[in-house]
Design a protein around this motif. Structure first.
Motif, PDB file in Angstrom:
ATOM      1  N   PHE A 145      34.041  48.490  28.298  1.00  0.00           N
ATOM      2  CA  PHE A 145      35.374  49.504  28.042  1.00  0.00           C
ATOM      3  C   PHE A 145      36.095  49.574  26.238  1.00  0.00           C
ATOM      4  O   PHE A 145      36.370  50.831  25.697  1.00  0.00           O
ATOM      5  CB  PHE A 145      36.674  49.151  28.467  1.00  0.00           C
ATOM      6  N   VAL A 146      36.103  48.538  25.817  1.00  0.00           N
ATOM      7  CA  VAL A 146      37.211  47.815  24.596  1.00  0.00           C
ATOM      8  C   VAL A 146      35.905  48.286  23.409  1.00  0.00           C
ATOM      9  O   VAL A 146      35.992  49.347  22.403  1.00  0.00           O
ATOM     10  CB  VAL A 146      37.449  46.715  24.022  1.00  0.00           C
ATOM     11  N   MET A 147      34.721  47.999  23.627  1.00  0.00           N
ATOM     12  CA  MET A 147      33.752  48.443  22.843  1.00  0.00           C
ATOM     13  C   MET A 147      32.740  50.074  22.599  1.00  0.00           C
ATOM     14  O   MET A 147      31.924  50.486  21.789  1.00  0.00           O
ATOM     15  CB  MET A 147      32.942  47.498  22.700  1.00  0.00           C
TER      16      MET A 147
ATOM     17  N   GLY B 204      42.572  26.735  41.698  1.00  0.00           N
ATOM     18  CA  GLY B 204      40.711  26.900  42.087  1.00  0.00           C
ATOM     19  C   GLY B 204      39.979  27.588  41.252  1.00  0.00           C
ATOM     20  O   GLY B 204      40.220  28.270  40.342  1.00  0.00           O
ATOM     21  N   GLN B 205      39.281  27.959  42.014  1.00  0.00           N
ATOM     22  CA  GLN B 205      38.364  28.584  42.092  1.00  0.00           C
ATOM     23  C   GLN B 205      38.531  30.299  42.104  1.00  0.00           C
ATOM     24  O   GLN B 205      37.139  31.220  42.070  1.00  0.00           O
ATOM     25  CB  GLN B 205      37.186  28.261  42.318  1.00  0.00           C
ATOM     26  N   ALA B 206      39.655  30.371  42.521  1.00  0.00           N
ATOM     27  CA  ALA B 206      39.696  32.043  43.238  1.00  0.00           C
ATOM     28  C   ALA B 206      40.254  32.465  41.604  1.00  0.00           C
ATOM     29  O   ALA B 206      41.837  32.458  41.364  1.00  0.00           O
ATOM     30  CB  ALA B 206      40.441  32.164  44.229  1.00  0.00           C
ATOM     31  N   PRO B 207      39.789  33.756  40.665  1.00  0.00           N
ATOM     32  CA  PRO B 207      38.417  35.063  41.160  1.00  0.00           C
ATOM     33  C   PRO B 207      37.456  33.756  40.600  1.00  0.00           C
ATOM     34  O   PRO B 207      37.696  32.899  39.682  1.00  0.00           O
ATOM     35  CB  PRO B 207      38.610  35.662  41.065  1.00  0.00           C
ATOM     36  N   PRO B 208      36.189  33.720  41.312  1.00  0.00           N
ATOM     37  CA  PRO B 208      35.189  32.731  41.075  1.00  0.00           C
ATOM     38  C   PRO B 208      34.496  33.261  39.882  1.00  0.00           C
ATOM     39  O   PRO B 208      35.308  34.245  39.247  1.00  0.00           O
ATOM     40  CB  PRO B 208      33.876  32.697  41.787  1.00  0.00           C
ATOM     41  N   ASN B 209      33.680  32.568  39.016  1.00  0.00           N
ATOM     42  CA  ASN B 209      33.004  32.665  37.311  1.00  0.00           C
ATOM     43  C   ASN B 209      32.450  34.433  37.264  1.00  0.00           C
ATOM     44  O   ASN B 209      32.630  34.411  36.321  1.00  0.00           O
ATOM     45  CB  ASN B 209      32.588  31.361  36.929  1.00  0.00           C
ATOM     46  N   GLN B 210      31.789  34.411  38.333  1.00  0.00           N
ATOM     47  CA  GLN B 210      31.625  35.569  38.062  1.00  0.00           C
ATOM     48  C   GLN B 210      31.916  36.774  38.327  1.00  0.00           C
ATOM     49  O   GLN B 210      32.001  37.264  37.378  1.00  0.00           O
ATOM     50  CB  GLN B 210      30.296  35.450  39.835  1.00  0.00           C
ATOM     51  N   VAL B 211      33.162  36.698  39.459  1.00  0.00           N
ATOM     52  CA  VAL B 211      34.053  37.643  38.969  1.00  0.00           C
ATOM     53  C   VAL B 211      34.476  38.553  37.751  1.00  0.00           C
ATOM     54  O   VAL B 211      34.467  38.670  36.964  1.00  0.00           O
ATOM     55  CB  VAL B 211      35.036  37.947  39.871  1.00  0.00           C
ATOM     56  N   LEU B 212      34.794  36.434  36.622  1.00  0.00           N
ATOM     57  CA  LEU B 212      35.902  36.644  35.945  1.00  0.00           C
ATOM     58  C   LEU B 212      34.676  37.480  34.458  1.00  0.00           C
ATOM     59  O   LEU B 212      34.912  37.939  34.110  1.00  0.00           O
ATOM     60  CB  LEU B 212      36.200  35.185  35.301  1.00  0.00           C
ATOM     61  N   ILE B 213      33.199  37.092  34.697  1.00  0.00           N
ATOM     62  CA  ILE B 213      32.511  37.150  33.916  1.00  0.00           C
ATOM     63  C   ILE B 213      31.929  38.521  33.844  1.00  0.00           C
ATOM     64  O   ILE B 213      31.757  39.420  32.982  1.00  0.00           O
ATOM     65  CB  ILE B 213      31.254  35.827  34.122  1.00  0.00           C
ATOM     66  N   GLY B 214      31.555  39.083  35.009  1.00  0.00           N
ATOM     67  CA  GLY B 214      31.832  40.847  34.836  1.00  0.00           C
ATOM     68  C   GLY B 214      32.739  41.358  34.986  1.00  0.00           C
ATOM     69  O   GLY B 214      32.837  42.213  34.145  1.00  0.00           O
ATOM     70  N   LEU B 215      34.050  40.879  35.400  1.00  0.00           N
ATOM     71  CA  LEU B 215      35.478  41.525  34.376  1.00  0.00           C
ATOM     72  C   LEU B 215      35.392  41.241  33.207  1.00  0.00           C
ATOM     73  O   LEU B 215      35.777  42.599  32.271  1.00  0.00           O
ATOM     74  CB  LEU B 215      36.935  41.259  34.887  1.00  0.00           C
ATOM     75  N   SER B 216      35.284  40.573  32.297  1.00  0.00           N
ATOM     76  CA  SER B 216      35.503  41.014  30.981  1.00  0.00           C
ATOM     77  C   SER B 216      33.812  41.468  30.393  1.00  0.00           C
ATOM     78  O   SER B 216      34.478  41.943  28.911  1.00  0.00           O
ATOM     79  CB  SER B 216      35.432  38.958  30.887  1.00  0.00           C
ATOM     80  N   LEU B 217      33.305  41.358  31.140  1.00  0.00           N
ATOM     81  CA  LEU B 217      31.508  41.893  30.373  1.00  0.00           C
ATOM     82  C   LEU B 217      32.204  43.380  30.741  1.00  0.00           C
ATOM     83  O   LEU B 217      31.944  44.082  29.449  1.00  0.00           O
ATOM     84  CB  LEU B 217      30.590  41.641  31.813  1.00  0.00           C
ATOM     85  N   PHE B 218      32.811  44.389  31.682  1.00  0.00           N
ATOM     86  CA  PHE B 218      32.745  45.432  31.795  1.00  0.00           C
ATOM     87  C   PHE B 218      33.968  46.154  30.944  1.00  0.00           C
ATOM     88  O   PHE B 218      34.191  47.594  30.550  1.00  0.00           O
ATOM     89  CB  PHE B 218      33.203  45.595  33.138  1.00  0.00           C
ATOM     90  N   LEU B 219      35.238  45.374  30.913  1.00  0.00           N
ATOM     91  CA  LEU B 219      36.154  45.653  29.925  1.00  0.00           C
ATOM     92  C   LEU B 219      35.305  45.337  28.661  1.00  0.00           C
ATOM     93  O   LEU B 219      36.534  45.887  27.760  1.00  0.00           O
ATOM     94  CB  LEU B 219      37.644  44.355  30.210  1.00  0.00           C
ATOM     95  N   THR B 220      34.924  44.533  28.579  1.00  0.00           N
ATOM     96  CA  THR B 220      34.453  44.447  27.040  1.00  0.00           C
ATOM     97  C   THR B 220      33.807  45.824  26.175  1.00  0.00           C
ATOM     98  O   THR B 220      33.658  46.923  25.409  1.00  0.00           O
ATOM     99  CB  THR B 220      32.855  43.861  26.662  1.00  0.00           C
TER     100      THR B 220
END
Length: 255
Positions: free
Chosen positions: A109-111, A91-107
């Motif tokens: 790290f990569v950049m 379903g919505q686990a993990p929620p959108n806020q968690v996915l966006i935050g994780l994607s942002l900080f991993l970005t």
């Protein structure tokens, strides 16, 4: 009525004087701001006034979300994580806020190496007054451009060159951003869906096995998703799924 009109006129005049008194400091401050001018720098380049530099900076800030989405690793990361959530079926686990935050900080790290190069080659020399704004902008774009070229397929660049009516370029560094950015975004979408396909396969196999077992037991009214979800979560945790996904995504930009 005339007396009332006089009183109302005096009240409006008082409000107008108070407004002028409050706005006087801002008017004097605005008069001290230099005009929008472009002058020739000692090195032969162009030097912009402070007002124009502030205007360019504010414009760049408004374009920052688009730059993060289309010119960094964010697109691939967030799509892969969204496909992973869909494959888990939680379903919505993990929620959108968690996915966006994780994607942002991993970005971030990569950049990180790219940001360090931009800071060393463009931002710091500009802050110290060694180069002008135009040189700093052109120099700062180069590391980001090299990153996008490393992640972009030649076929995608050729596609947009053909669409634009161009004749090709002698070397990859000559590709302009107006062609490189859409080609990079297209390549990132392809890479994201390829990784997502590989992630989806084990979870689909679990769904098929659970559905076959339920059909063989005659439990056709029982939802296979309800039974397969705990097994998918258990498998994902046992193989250290989050660590594998994060590591694979980060490593995919440096292969």
């Amino acid at each position: 009525m005339r007396a009332f009109d006089k009183l109302r006129g005096r009240g409006l005049a008082r409000y107008a004087l108070a407004a002028l008194f409050l706005l006087a400091p801002f008017v004097s401050f605005a008069q001290g701001i230099p005009a929008v001018t472009v002058s020739t720098a000692p090195g032969g380049g162009q030097q912009y006034s402070l007002t124009l530099q502030i205007l360019i900076l504010m414009t760049a800030i408004t374009l920052l979300p688009g730059i993060v989405l289309m010119m960094t690793a964010f697109t691939r990361i967030v799509i892969v994580l969204a496909i992973l959530r869909q494959a888990l079926g939680a379903g919505q686990a993990p929620p959108n806020q968690v996915l966006i935050g994780l994607s942002l900080f991993l970005t971030l790290f990569v950049m990180g190496p790219v940001v360090d190069q931009v800071n060393t080659q463009a931002v710091q020399p500009y802050m110290e007054g060694k180069i002008d704004a135009t040189t700093a902008m052109n120099t700062g774009v180069e590391p980001l451009k090299r990153f996008m070229l490393d992640q972009t397929r030649e076929s995608d660049i050729a596609t947009f060159v053909r669409i634009s009516g161009g004749q090709g370029f002698d070397k990859p560094e000559d590709v302009p951003l107006r062609i490189l950015v859409p080609a990079f975004a297209t390549s990132e979408l392809k890479s994201a869906f390829q990784i997502g396909f590989l992630i989806f396969i084990p979870f689909v196999i679990i769904d098929l096995v659970v559905a076959s077992v339920l059909m063989s037991m005659g439990m056709m009214m029982l939802s296979p998703v309800l039974i397969s979800l705990p097994f998918k979560l258990m498998l994902f945790v046992l193989v250290d799924g989050w660590g594998l996904i994060m590591g694979t995504l980060a490593a995919s930009f440096y292969t």
